[in-house]
Design a protein around this motif. Structure first.
Motif, PDB file in Angstrom:
ATOM      1  N   MET A   1      67.119 -26.336 111.776  1.00  0.00           N
ATOM      2  CA  MET A   1      67.406 -27.600 111.332  1.00  0.00           C
ATOM      3  C   MET A   1      66.340 -28.164 110.303  1.00  0.00           C
ATOM      4  SD  MET A   1      68.210 -31.094 113.306  1.00  0.00           S
ATOM      5  CE  MET A   1      67.135 -32.346 112.806  1.00  0.00           C
ATOM      6  N   THR A   2      66.921 -28.513 109.179  1.00  0.00           N
ATOM      7  CA  THR A   2      65.984 -29.190 108.155  1.00  0.00           C
ATOM      8  C   THR A   2      65.513 -30.754 108.550  1.00  0.00           C
ATOM      9  OG1 THR A   2      67.468 -28.198 106.661  1.00  0.00           O
ATOM     10  CG2 THR A   2      65.804 -29.294 105.551  1.00  0.00           C
ATOM     11  N   GLU A   3      64.332 -31.163 108.404  1.00  0.00           N
ATOM     12  CA  GLU A   3      64.043 -32.284 108.599  1.00  0.00           C
ATOM     13  C   GLU A   3      63.412 -33.070 107.550  1.00  0.00           C
ATOM     14  OE1 GLU A   3      62.255 -34.157 112.527  1.00  0.00           O
ATOM     15  OE2 GLU A   3      63.516 -32.454 112.487  1.00  0.00           O
ATOM     16  N   HIS A   4      63.661 -34.183 107.087  1.00  0.00           N
ATOM     17  CA  HIS A   4      63.146 -34.870 106.042  1.00  0.00           C
ATOM     18  C   HIS A   4      61.869 -35.452 106.663  1.00  0.00           C
ATOM     19  CE1 HIS A   4      62.184 -37.619 102.752  1.00  0.00           C
ATOM     20  NE2 HIS A   4      62.477 -38.568 103.570  1.00  0.00           N
ATOM     21  N   THR A   5      60.846 -34.717 106.095  1.00  0.00           N
ATOM     22  CA  THR A   5      59.528 -35.009 106.570  1.00  0.00           C
ATOM     23  C   THR A   5      58.796 -36.104 105.915  1.00  0.00           C
ATOM     24  OG1 THR A   5      58.744 -33.049 105.550  1.00  0.00           O
ATOM     25  CG2 THR A   5      59.084 -32.933 107.848  1.00  0.00           C
ATOM     26  N   SER A   7      56.652 -38.286 103.694  1.00  0.00           N
ATOM     27  CA  SER A   7      55.588 -37.751 102.849  1.00  0.00           C
ATOM     28  C   SER A   7      54.581 -38.609 102.726  1.00  0.00           C
ATOM     29  CB  SER A   7      56.194 -37.800 101.234  1.00  0.00           C
ATOM     30  OG  SER A   7      56.917 -38.624 101.224  1.00  0.00           O
ATOM     31  N   THR A   8      54.713 -39.824 102.834  1.00  0.00           N
ATOM     32  CA  THR A   8      53.447 -40.569 102.575  1.00  0.00           C
ATOM     33  C   THR A   8      53.083 -41.305 104.116  1.00  0.00           C
ATOM     34  OG1 THR A   8      55.119 -42.359 101.836  1.00  0.00           O
ATOM     35  CG2 THR A   8      53.610 -41.307 100.249  1.00  0.00           C
TER      36      THR A   8
ATOM     37  N   ARG B 121      56.642 -37.079  95.190  1.00  0.00           N
ATOM     38  CA  ARG B 121      57.613 -37.285  96.597  1.00  0.00           C
ATOM     39  C   ARG B 121      58.883 -37.068  96.196  1.00  0.00           C
ATOM     40  NH1 ARG B 121      57.698 -43.474  99.152  1.00  0.00           N
ATOM     41  NH2 ARG B 121      59.603 -43.194 100.476  1.00  0.00           N
ATOM     42  N   LYS B 124      59.539 -33.358  96.330  1.00  0.00           N
ATOM     43  CA  LYS B 124      59.239 -33.187  97.983  1.00  0.00           C
ATOM     44  C   LYS B 124      60.876 -33.303  98.567  1.00  0.00           C
ATOM     45  CE  LYS B 124      57.838 -34.112 102.174  1.00  0.00           C
ATOM     46  NZ  LYS B 124      58.966 -34.650 102.322  1.00  0.00           N
ATOM     47  N   ASN B 125      61.284 -34.584  98.455  1.00  0.00           N
ATOM     48  CA  ASN B 125      62.593 -34.976  99.084  1.00  0.00           C
ATOM     49  C   ASN B 125      63.721 -33.952  98.341  1.00  0.00           C
ATOM     50  OD1 ASN B 125      61.307 -37.066 100.221  1.00  0.00           O
ATOM     51  ND2 ASN B 125      61.990 -38.680  98.612  1.00  0.00           N
ATOM     52  N   ASP B 128      63.492 -31.206 100.683  1.00  0.00           N
ATOM     53  CA  ASP B 128      63.934 -31.725 102.032  1.00  0.00           C
ATOM     54  C   ASP B 128      65.320 -31.318 102.100  1.00  0.00           C
ATOM     55  OD1 ASP B 128      61.483 -32.072 102.895  1.00  0.00           O
ATOM     56  OD2 ASP B 128      61.552 -34.026 102.937  1.00  0.00           O
ATOM     57  N   LYS B 130      67.317 -29.576 100.109  1.00  0.00           N
ATOM     58  CA  LYS B 130      67.745 -28.147  99.505  1.00  0.00           C
ATOM     59  C   LYS B 130      68.422 -28.314  98.477  1.00  0.00           C
ATOM     60  CE  LYS B 130      67.099 -25.514 103.976  1.00  0.00           C
ATOM     61  NZ  LYS B 130      67.570 -24.539 104.924  1.00  0.00           N
ATOM     62  N   ILE B 181      64.321 -41.731 101.746  1.00  0.00           N
ATOM     63  CA  ILE B 181      64.440 -40.735 100.620  1.00  0.00           C
ATOM     64  C   ILE B 181      64.924 -41.148  99.314  1.00  0.00           C
ATOM     65  CG2 ILE B 181      66.684 -40.051 101.551  1.00  0.00           C
ATOM     66  CD1 ILE B 181      65.798 -36.929 101.396  1.00  0.00           C
ATOM     67  N   ASP B 204      72.651 -28.292 106.483  1.00  0.00           N
ATOM     68  CA  ASP B 204      71.365 -28.507 106.540  1.00  0.00           C
ATOM     69  C   ASP B 204      70.975 -29.982 105.887  1.00  0.00           C
ATOM     70  OD1 ASP B 204      71.011 -26.130 107.732  1.00  0.00           O
ATOM     71  OD2 ASP B 204      70.032 -25.182 106.186  1.00  0.00           O
ATOM     72  N   GLU B 207      71.854 -33.032 107.853  1.00  0.00           N
ATOM     73  CA  GLU B 207      70.943 -33.013 109.251  1.00  0.00           C
ATOM     74  C   GLU B 207      69.659 -33.601 108.570  1.00  0.00           C
ATOM     75  OE1 GLU B 207      70.779 -29.245 111.064  1.00  0.00           O
ATOM     76  OE2 GLU B 207      73.009 -29.461 111.706  1.00  0.00           O
ATOM     77  N   ALA B 208      69.101 -33.200 107.223  1.00  0.00           N
ATOM     78  CA  ALA B 208      68.015 -33.733 106.921  1.00  0.00           C
ATOM     79  C   ALA B 208      68.120 -35.321 106.651  1.00  0.00           C
ATOM     80  CB  ALA B 208      67.496 -33.139 105.448  1.00  0.00           C
TER      81      ALA B 208
END
Ligand code: HEM
Ligand code: SF4
Ligand code: SF4
Ligand code: FES
Lengths: 271, 257
Positions: A1-5, A7-8, B121, B124-125, B128, B130, B181, B204, B207-208
């Motif tokens: 599972m992907t997780e939105h981690t 960032s800040t 950021r 990076k988002n 996240d 994909k 996000i 995916d 879920e993110a």
């Protein structure tokens, strides 16, 4: 599972926070649902009932509500829903930073008002229930709301009228409180359609906006009608005597079991 | 540099910051502007003549830019209180709004220096969620499925995002120190989920977007769609992802692991 981690932001190790975080999506959707359904549907019914004070048979409506089977269960469900919605609503409110002064768009104002009216609703619901339901004496504003007197005399309209006719500030509190709840619910119904993905295209969002606005206007009319109905009622000496005797009856330890038969029971437990 | 006397001059008020951790301060510059000048051309003038309105020579103002035609997003800043691209901000129009031009860096991203911010950021988002079409493999996969013209139209509108950050700067839910996000990445998830091959990563992405900071942190203020310079239907994307996550969550409740 992907997780939105994140960032800040630093992740919090606090267990309560992480429980919320783990079920984040579910809680957000339950928050939306709790606002629309249990709380919202109750508010609609409640405002419609109150509207009966203007020409309708208010006593009949109130008796009907008090004859609901398992009224206590309904009441507890409502309390839990409001507590859940208001608690999370406060958390969500403080997760954003309104910027209406810089970005003066209509949508941004609605976002801001949604949060302000949430606060007002919380305060209003508390004062409203504390005075009319729990019969608290706030600033000398004693509002002995009884559906019927100890002798079965219908008192719903008279006691509500007495509460509203107490002072101008009471009327102001009711108008502001009711308008806030009506706005909060109607606008919430509009945003919930985006949240759940019911209205997607901009025209669909606009059309649903008209429907929500129409509902909001109808509920506003109901609320105003209720206030006018309460203010127009002439509280007679007979009413006052009956209310006085009922208050004395319950304050001196009388219970519903000692009263004459009435079309409803319970829920008048004396706090 | 010789200043042409028949050119008009306009006052620039610039919010400056020497380094990421230092305090910001303001400086004024008077800049001559020929017809057709924009904020970037005036910043070039300041770089060549870093002299404040009160005559002090200071370090040149730092800023970012690249395409100079409003397609890369690098030059985004807050101009007269509104977030937009500086390369397409014409002085003649700004002069009608106010006597001076106020330049500030975006407030939702860490400042690198002066008007330059770090938008990593946003990138990076995109990772996240994909934001790509999976086509890498060890053997030829053949042609992909056909994209219908109607779907191409929808996706074309979404494809114009230049990751500029305007939508995030104006959003009351996207903050420097939280982890929402934001509208741009939500819209990109919709974009790639609508692609016939990109669809394979849909679960995916959703879920993110169901984790903290995902789509449900949007508060529906709809500022994003108002400020997007590419007219991307961001609020439609948020609703579309709302629907996809609703369906996805119900499906995984009943048939997920
Ligand atoms: C008692 C204090 C209350 C507070 C603090 C509060 C707070 C909030 C907040 C902050 C939101 C926005 C959530 C978001 O967009 O993420 C919201 C949404 C909502 N509220 Fe309340 N609320 C309260 C009471 C009520 C009441 C009494 C009702 C019903 C009449 C209600 C109905 C709704 C609805 C329908 C939504 C929309 C949910 C969505 O956008 O999906 N709320 N509330
Ligand atoms: S969606 Fe629009 S405002 Fe947001 S980053 Fe993309 S182009 Fe910029
Ligand atoms: S709708 Fe409002 S809260 Fe949601 S992403 Fe756009 S600006 Fe932010
Ligand atoms: S320099 Fe690319 S958008 Fe302005």
């Amino acid at each position: 599972m992907t997780e939105h981690t994140p960032s800040t932001a630093a992740s919090s190790g606090d267990p309560a926070t992480s429980f919320l975080q783990q079920h984040h999506f579910l809680f957000r959707r339950l928050h939306s649902l709790s606002g629309i359904l249990p709380v919202g549907v109750f508010v609609i019914m409640h405002l419609f009932t109150n509207f009966q004070m203007l020409g309708g048979d208010f006593q009949h409506e109130v008796d009907f509500i008090h004859s609901t089977p398992a009224l206590l269960v309904v009441e507890i469900t409502l309390w839990l829903s409001i507590a859940f919605h208001a608690g999370l609503g406060l958390v969500y409110t403080f997760s954003g930073r309104p910027n209406v002064r810089r970005y003066r768009y209509g949508g941004n104002w609605r976002y801001y008002l949604q949060r302000i009216t949430g606060f007002i609703a919380l305060g209003f619901i508390f004062v409203h229930v504390a005075t009319l339901r729990w019969r608290w004496d706030l600033f000398g504003w004693f509002t002995p709301f009884y559906v019927r007197g100890f002798d079965g005399q219908p008192l719903a309209h008279a006691t509500t009228a007495m509460a509203l006719q107490h002072a101008r500030w009471v009327v102001a509190i009711y108008l502001i409180g009711a308008m806030s709840v009506v706005y909060h619910w109607s606008n919430g119904l509009w945003t919930s359609a985006i949240t759940w993905g019911v209205t997607i295209s901009a025209p669909a969002q606009r059309r649903w906006g008209y429907v929500c606005a129409a509902l909001g206007i109808a509920l506003t009319v109901f609320s105003l009608g209720a206030v006018v109905g309460a203010l127009k009622y002439h509280v007679t000496d007979e009413d006052r005597r009956s209310i006085r005797m009922t208050v004395d009856f319950y304050e001196s330890g009388g219970t519903d079991a000692d009263t004459k038969p009435r079309p409803h029971t319970a829920t008048h437990g004396h706090e | 540099m010789a200043t042409n006397t028949d050119q008009k001059t306009i006052r620039f008020k610039v919010k400056r910051q020497d380094a990421p951790q230092t305090a910001p301060y303001w400086q004024d510059f008077d800049v001559p502007h020929p017809p057709g000048a924009n904020v970037i051309s005036c910043l070039l003038h300041i770089a060549a003549n870093p002299v404040t309105a009160d005559g002090r020579t200071v370090a040149p103002v730092a800023w970012d830019c690249n395409c100079l035609e409003e397609v890369c997003g690098a030059c985004t800043m807050v101009i007269n209180g509104r977030v937009r691209q500086s390369c397409s901000a014409l002085i003649s129009e700004l002069a009608e709004e106010a006597a001076a031009v106020t330049l500030e860096p975006m407030t939702k991203f860490p400042v690198v220096r002066d008007l330059m911010v770090d938008r990593s950021r946003m990138f990076k988002n995109l990772i996240d969620i994909k934001a790509w079409v999976p086509i890498d493999g060890t053997h030829a996969l053949g042609p992909g499925p056909t994209e219908s013209p109607a779907n191409q139209d929808t996706r074309y509108a979404l494809s114009r995002c230049m990751t500029c950050g305007c939508c995030l700067e104006a959003c009351p839910q996207f903050l420097l120190d939280n982890h929402f996000i934001g509208a741009a990445a939500i819209s990109q998830a919709r974009y790639f989920n609508a692609h016939e091959t990109g669809k394979t990563l849909q679960d995916d992405r959703l879920e993110a977007l169901e984790t903290p900071g995902g789509v449900s942190d949007c508060g529906n203020a709809q500022n994003c769609v108002q400020v997007c310079p590419k007219d991307i239907p961001l609020t439609e994307s948020i609703a579309a992802i709302g629907r996809q996550t609703t369906v996805h969550a119900i499906k995984s409740f009943f048939s997920g692991k």
